[in-house]
Design a protein around this motif. Structure first.
Motif, PDB file in Angstrom:
ATOM      1  N   VAL A  38      11.940  -3.125  -9.675  1.00  0.00           N
ATOM      2  CA  VAL A  38      11.701  -1.779  -9.141  1.00  0.00           C
ATOM      3  C   VAL A  38      10.467  -1.788  -8.239  1.00  0.00           C
ATOM      4  O   VAL A  38      10.476  -1.206  -7.144  1.00  0.00           O
ATOM      5  CB  VAL A  38      11.522  -0.766 -10.291  1.00  0.00           C
ATOM      6  CG1 VAL A  38      11.001   0.567  -9.756  1.00  0.00           C
ATOM      7  CG2 VAL A  38      12.850  -0.543 -11.011  1.00  0.00           C
ATOM      8  N   VAL A  39       9.399  -2.452  -8.687  1.00  0.00           N
ATOM      9  CA  VAL A  39       8.169  -2.505  -7.895  1.00  0.00           C
ATOM     10  C   VAL A  39       8.403  -3.217  -6.570  1.00  0.00           C
ATOM     11  O   VAL A  39       7.942  -2.769  -5.516  1.00  0.00           O
ATOM     12  CB  VAL A  39       7.048  -3.211  -8.686  1.00  0.00           C
ATOM     13  CG1 VAL A  39       5.857  -3.506  -7.781  1.00  0.00           C
ATOM     14  CG2 VAL A  39       6.608  -2.352  -9.859  1.00  0.00           C
ATOM     15  N   LEU A  40       9.147  -4.323  -6.605  1.00  0.00           N
ATOM     16  CA  LEU A  40       9.376  -5.109  -5.390  1.00  0.00           C
ATOM     17  C   LEU A  40      10.339  -4.429  -4.421  1.00  0.00           C
ATOM     18  O   LEU A  40      10.129  -4.444  -3.211  1.00  0.00           O
ATOM     19  CB  LEU A  40       9.908  -6.495  -5.759  1.00  0.00           C
ATOM     20  CG  LEU A  40       8.935  -7.437  -6.478  1.00  0.00           C
ATOM     21  CD1 LEU A  40       9.659  -8.697  -6.927  1.00  0.00           C
ATOM     22  CD2 LEU A  40       7.755  -7.785  -5.578  1.00  0.00           C
ATOM     23  N   VAL A  41      11.399  -3.851  -4.969  1.00  0.00           N
ATOM     24  CA  VAL A  41      12.469  -3.319  -4.119  1.00  0.00           C
ATOM     25  C   VAL A  41      12.236  -1.868  -3.724  1.00  0.00           C
ATOM     26  O   VAL A  41      12.550  -1.459  -2.604  1.00  0.00           O
ATOM     27  CB  VAL A  41      13.832  -3.454  -4.843  1.00  0.00           C
ATOM     28  CG1 VAL A  41      14.940  -2.842  -4.007  1.00  0.00           C
ATOM     29  CG2 VAL A  41      14.120  -4.916  -5.136  1.00  0.00           C
ATOM     30  N   TYR A  42      11.641  -1.094  -4.658  1.00  0.00           N
ATOM     31  CA  TYR A  42      11.560   0.345  -4.420  1.00  0.00           C
ATOM     32  C   TYR A  42      10.130   0.830  -4.210  1.00  0.00           C
ATOM     33  O   TYR A  42       9.791   1.950  -4.577  1.00  0.00           O
ATOM     34  CB  TYR A  42      12.204   1.097  -5.581  1.00  0.00           C
ATOM     35  CG  TYR A  42      13.677   0.812  -5.740  1.00  0.00           C
ATOM     36  CD1 TYR A  42      14.601   1.321  -4.830  1.00  0.00           C
ATOM     37  CD2 TYR A  42      14.144   0.018  -6.779  1.00  0.00           C
ATOM     38  CE1 TYR A  42      15.952   1.055  -4.962  1.00  0.00           C
ATOM     39  CE2 TYR A  42      15.498  -0.262  -6.924  1.00  0.00           C
ATOM     40  CZ  TYR A  42      16.401   0.255  -6.012  1.00  0.00           C
ATOM     41  OH  TYR A  42      17.732  -0.013  -6.149  1.00  0.00           O
ATOM     42  N   THR A  43       9.281  -0.022  -3.618  1.00  0.00           N
ATOM     43  CA  THR A  43       7.899   0.373  -3.381  1.00  0.00           C
ATOM     44  C   THR A  43       7.819   1.615  -2.508  1.00  0.00           C
ATOM     45  O   THR A  43       7.074   2.553  -2.799  1.00  0.00           O
ATOM     46  CB  THR A  43       7.117  -0.785  -2.720  1.00  0.00           C
ATOM     47  OG1 THR A  43       7.132  -1.907  -3.588  1.00  0.00           O
ATOM     48  CG2 THR A  43       5.685  -0.372  -2.448  1.00  0.00           C
ATOM     49  N   SER A  44       8.584   1.625  -1.427  1.00  0.00           N
ATOM     50  CA  SER A  44       8.557   2.780  -0.525  1.00  0.00           C
ATOM     51  C   SER A  44       9.093   4.027  -1.225  1.00  0.00           C
ATOM     52  O   SER A  44       8.595   5.137  -1.013  1.00  0.00           O
ATOM     53  CB  SER A  44       9.378   2.497   0.737  1.00  0.00           C
ATOM     54  OG  SER A  44      10.727   2.212   0.406  1.00  0.00           O
ATOM     55  N   LEU A  45      10.111   3.845  -2.079  1.00  0.00           N
ATOM     56  CA  LEU A  45      10.656   4.980  -2.825  1.00  0.00           C
ATOM     57  C   LEU A  45       9.613   5.522  -3.796  1.00  0.00           C
ATOM     58  O   LEU A  45       9.453   6.737  -3.943  1.00  0.00           O
ATOM     59  CB  LEU A  45      11.914   4.551  -3.594  1.00  0.00           C
ATOM     60  CG  LEU A  45      12.619   5.636  -4.420  1.00  0.00           C
ATOM     61  CD1 LEU A  45      13.116   6.751  -3.521  1.00  0.00           C
ATOM     62  CD2 LEU A  45      13.776   5.028  -5.210  1.00  0.00           C
ATOM     63  N   ALA A  46       8.876   4.602  -4.441  1.00  0.00           N
ATOM     64  CA  ALA A  46       7.823   5.019  -5.369  1.00  0.00           C
ATOM     65  C   ALA A  46       6.732   5.786  -4.632  1.00  0.00           C
ATOM     66  O   ALA A  46       6.220   6.797  -5.124  1.00  0.00           O
ATOM     67  CB  ALA A  46       7.230   3.795  -6.061  1.00  0.00           C
ATOM     68  N   GLU A  47       6.396   5.316  -3.430  1.00  0.00           N
ATOM     69  CA  GLU A  47       5.375   6.005  -2.638  1.00  0.00           C
ATOM     70  C   GLU A  47       5.842   7.413  -2.266  1.00  0.00           C
ATOM     71  O   GLU A  47       5.076   8.377  -2.361  1.00  0.00           O
ATOM     72  CB  GLU A  47       5.069   5.210  -1.365  1.00  0.00           C
ATOM     73  CG  GLU A  47       3.976   5.832  -0.515  1.00  0.00           C
ATOM     74  CD  GLU A  47       3.630   4.980   0.695  1.00  0.00           C
ATOM     75  OE1 GLU A  47       2.647   5.310   1.378  1.00  0.00           O
ATOM     76  OE2 GLU A  47       4.340   3.995   0.947  1.00  0.00           O
ATOM     77  N   THR A  48       7.103   7.532  -1.869  1.00  0.00           N
ATOM     78  CA  THR A  48       7.654   8.846  -1.522  1.00  0.00           C
ATOM     79  C   THR A  48       7.634   9.779  -2.726  1.00  0.00           C
ATOM     80  O   THR A  48       7.255  10.958  -2.623  1.00  0.00           O
ATOM     81  CB  THR A  48       9.098   8.700  -1.014  1.00  0.00           C
ATOM     82  OG1 THR A  48       9.109   7.829   0.115  1.00  0.00           O
ATOM     83  CG2 THR A  48       9.668  10.051  -0.616  1.00  0.00           C
ATOM     84  N   PHE A  49       8.032   9.237  -3.878  1.00  0.00           N
ATOM     85  CA  PHE A  49       8.064  10.048  -5.105  1.00  0.00           C
ATOM     86  C   PHE A  49       6.654  10.505  -5.493  1.00  0.00           C
ATOM     87  O   PHE A  49       6.431  11.683  -5.794  1.00  0.00           O
ATOM     88  CB  PHE A  49       8.682   9.226  -6.238  1.00  0.00           C
ATOM     89  CG  PHE A  49       8.634   9.913  -7.581  1.00  0.00           C
ATOM     90  CD1 PHE A  49       9.517  10.936  -7.880  1.00  0.00           C
ATOM     91  CD2 PHE A  49       7.696   9.532  -8.530  1.00  0.00           C
ATOM     92  CE1 PHE A  49       9.466  11.579  -9.108  1.00  0.00           C
ATOM     93  CE2 PHE A  49       7.636  10.165  -9.763  1.00  0.00           C
ATOM     94  CZ  PHE A  49       8.528  11.186 -10.055  1.00  0.00           C
TER      95      PHE A  49
END
Length: 252
Positions: free
Chosen positions: A112-123
């Motif tokens: 999740v950290v590697l693949v969805y970093t941008s998603l985490a930032e948006t959230f």
């Protein structure tokens, strides 16, 4: 191998399993004890370990983290140690299952950290930025926590200084938090926008805390990766040993 050699191998692995998990159990108990101590009497903890511990406690509620980690280690240590000592297939299987669940959760978190970093930032931007604008300057404890975080991490807001636009602090003082200008006051927009993120070029404004933390992780990627690999290796070894004992109990 002869029956005697197999028995000797089984006994050696059993003893190592007991000792290893006894250490985990005692370590978990120590962490749990410290976590409870900090929760019940945090002031004494601060007096003993100094002002640095106070800042850490304010940034991250470390007491609850210690309680959770300590409890997990207690359970794992008990299942592994007692299961091996009593040669209980049920407890050994429970030990294997708990470690496997933790191992899978760690892999999932890494993905999740590697693949969805941008998603985490948006959230985080969608969730944290409104809170910053509502509470920074109005809630003293919240304001202090963010000031300590920004000062220690050398960052400003979640994204940058604009996260504090229309906050109670800005509406009252017409300035941004001092850490956004590296302590220079008054921290007005022109100064906040020009404050460099050392050792970056002077034209780059002070980064938000999310990006700064990511940069710190990338800078120390070798250390983080080494620690993660070491933990994963220990977990795989623990699962392998527990399965070895489990499978050889019938033929013992």
């Amino acid at each position: 191998l002869s029956p005697g050699a197999k028995m000797g191998c089984f006994t050696f692995i059993k003893v190592m399993m007991i000792l290893f998990n006894l250490a985990i159990f005692l370590g978990g108990g120590a962490l749990l004890g410290v976590g409870i101590w900090v929760t019940v009497d945090g002031q004494s903890f601060v007096k003993i370990f100094g002002t640095l511990s106070s800042s850490v406690l304010q940034v991250v509620n470390v007491s609850y983290f210690l309680i959770v980690v300590g409890s997990i280690l207690l359970v794992i240590g008990f299942l592994g140690c007692y299961g091996a000592q009593k040669e209980s297939k049920c407890l050994l299987m429970m030990f294997f299952s708990v470690v496997l669940i933790i191992f899978i959760a760690e892999i999932a978190a890494a993905v999740v950290v590697l693949v969805y970093t941008s998603l985490a930032e948006t959230f985080l931007t969608a969730v944290v930025t409104p809170v910053l604008r509502d509470k920074y300057g109005a809630d003293d404890e919240f304001t202090h926590i963010w000031n300590v975080t920004m000062k220690e991490v050398h960052c400003c807001g979640l994204n940058n200084y604009t996260d504090f636009n229309d906050s109670p602090w800005y509406m009252k003082t017409k300035t941004y938090p001092p850490p956004c200008c590296k302590g220079q006051e008054p921290c007005e927009e022109g100064l906040a926008a020009a404050t460099p993120c050392s050792p970056s070029p002077a034209w780059l404004l002070l980064q938000g805390c999310f990006n700064q933390i990511l940069e710190e992780i990338k800078t120390n990627a070798d250390v983080v990766g080494g620690v993660a690999a070491g933990i994963a290796a220990l977990e795989i070894a623990a699962m392998t040993v527990s399965m070895y004992l489990y499978c050889h109990l019938d033929g013992k």
